[in-house]
Design a protein around this motif. Sequence first.
Motif, PDB file in Angstrom:
ATOM      1  N   ILE A 118      -1.739   9.456   3.324  1.00  0.00           N
ATOM      2  CA  ILE A 118      -0.838  10.286   2.524  1.00  0.00           C
ATOM      3  C   ILE A 118       0.080  11.019   3.496  1.00  0.00           C
ATOM      4  O   ILE A 118      -0.372  11.807   4.329  1.00  0.00           O
ATOM      5  CB  ILE A 118      -1.627  11.300   1.679  1.00  0.00           C
ATOM      6  N   LYS A 127      -3.925  -0.369  -9.168  1.00  0.00           N
ATOM      7  CA  LYS A 127      -2.621   0.287  -9.216  1.00  0.00           C
ATOM      8  C   LYS A 127      -1.530  -0.669  -9.702  1.00  0.00           C
ATOM      9  O   LYS A 127      -0.632  -0.265 -10.453  1.00  0.00           O
ATOM     10  CB  LYS A 127      -2.263   0.814  -7.820  1.00  0.00           C
ATOM     11  N   GLN A 134       0.830  -1.207   0.000  1.00  0.00           N
ATOM     12  CA  GLN A 134       0.000   0.000   0.000  1.00  0.00           C
ATOM     13  C   GLN A 134       0.865   1.259   0.000  1.00  0.00           C
ATOM     14  O   GLN A 134       0.495   2.267  -0.633  1.00  0.00           O
ATOM     15  CB  GLN A 134      -0.942  -0.015   1.206  1.00  0.00           C
ATOM     16  N   LYS A 135       2.006   1.218   0.682  1.00  0.00           N
ATOM     17  CA  LYS A 135       2.909   2.371   0.654  1.00  0.00           C
ATOM     18  C   LYS A 135       3.592   2.492  -0.709  1.00  0.00           C
ATOM     19  O   LYS A 135       3.720   3.592  -1.247  1.00  0.00           O
ATOM     20  CB  LYS A 135       3.965   2.229   1.751  1.00  0.00           C
ATOM     21  N   PHE A 191      -5.034   7.339   0.427  1.00  0.00           N
ATOM     22  CA  PHE A 191      -5.163   6.853  -0.953  1.00  0.00           C
ATOM     23  C   PHE A 191      -6.470   6.071  -1.053  1.00  0.00           C
ATOM     24  O   PHE A 191      -6.749   5.206  -0.222  1.00  0.00           O
ATOM     25  CB  PHE A 191      -3.982   5.951  -1.316  1.00  0.00           C
ATOM     26  N   CYS A 217      -2.290   3.406   4.397  1.00  0.00           N
ATOM     27  CA  CYS A 217      -3.135   4.029   3.374  1.00  0.00           C
ATOM     28  C   CYS A 217      -3.013   5.549   3.385  1.00  0.00           C
ATOM     29  O   CYS A 217      -3.479   6.212   2.442  1.00  0.00           O
ATOM     30  CB  CYS A 217      -4.608   3.663   3.604  1.00  0.00           C
ATOM     31  N   GLN A 263       0.937   3.298  -3.376  1.00  0.00           N
ATOM     32  CA  GLN A 263       0.050   4.395  -2.967  1.00  0.00           C
ATOM     33  C   GLN A 263      -1.411   4.046  -3.234  1.00  0.00           C
ATOM     34  O   GLN A 263      -2.122   4.714  -3.981  1.00  0.00           O
ATOM     35  CB  GLN A 263       0.443   5.685  -3.695  1.00  0.00           C
ATOM     36  N   CYS A 264      -1.836   2.962  -2.597  1.00  0.00           N
ATOM     37  CA  CYS A 264      -3.177   2.452  -2.790  1.00  0.00           C
ATOM     38  C   CYS A 264      -3.760   2.040  -1.446  1.00  0.00           C
ATOM     39  O   CYS A 264      -3.070   2.077  -0.424  1.00  0.00           O
ATOM     40  CB  CYS A 264      -3.164   1.247  -3.745  1.00  0.00           C
TER      41      CYS A 264
END
Length: 281
Positions: A175, A211, A135-136, A204, A173, A139-140
Amino acid sequence: MRGYRGVKYTLFIFCYFLWVVSAVLIVVGIYAKVAKEKDVVDTLTVDPALLLIIVGSVMFLITFLGCFGALRNATCLLKTFLAFLAVILLLQTAAGVVGYLFTDMVMERTEKLMMKAIVRYREDQDLENAIDFIQKKFQCCGVEDYKDWSHNIYFQCLDTNPSLEACGVPFSCCIHLQNQTVLNTMCGYGMQQLGEPLARQNIFTIGCLEKIIWWAKNNLLLVAGLSGGLLLLEQVCMMSLAAAQISWIRKVQRQKKEPAAVKSGRKDSLWYPAFADFDDD
């Protein structure tokens, strides 16, 4: 003579390198299996640690055949090594064709597997770290979107859920600002209650499956190049070297068969010393 030695030791070096890699995979797999807590529930279809051990063991066996067969000029081992590589090449080709023809089925299975991982997020520390990394990195959040986290019992968005993380998402998740020095692990709390326009300001919202597909399409040449390079190194190159060494040994056997039969009255051995000379003379 030099040509034969070049083929022989090039094959040996390739096999030895992969033999060492396979040993490392086995050690890492055993360590991960032993280090895991005994009460941890296996979350995926196949335990990653067990998968490492199996793949490493198969690689160890095959590359050992290649190393020993190349060094000792043993045609029986080289033929077995070549047969294993041919089978693996066929399986890889078949898997690629099936994956291309049944793309929708593959995507559906992948989505189910990712959703199962989200459901078991807090039950396996290794899985939790893997999901946070993905996820990092991409970016999802979630599989299709950030609200997929409601399938996890800790993040389930229900009034009856006593968890402090209810209606939230993991901190991976969120930002993060460039000048942010302190990690706020509570940044995802309550984000499922917000609509996408508001949630997008803090986390995100696009799913990881979309992604990852987007990344694969935009890096198609890189993925194809790496896949082709590995296939060329592991399969085509080593198969060609093994076949060349077998052919060279057979040639020498045919040249020496009649004189040796006359002198000794028995057949030549198929087993040669490690530094046997195979000349064209």
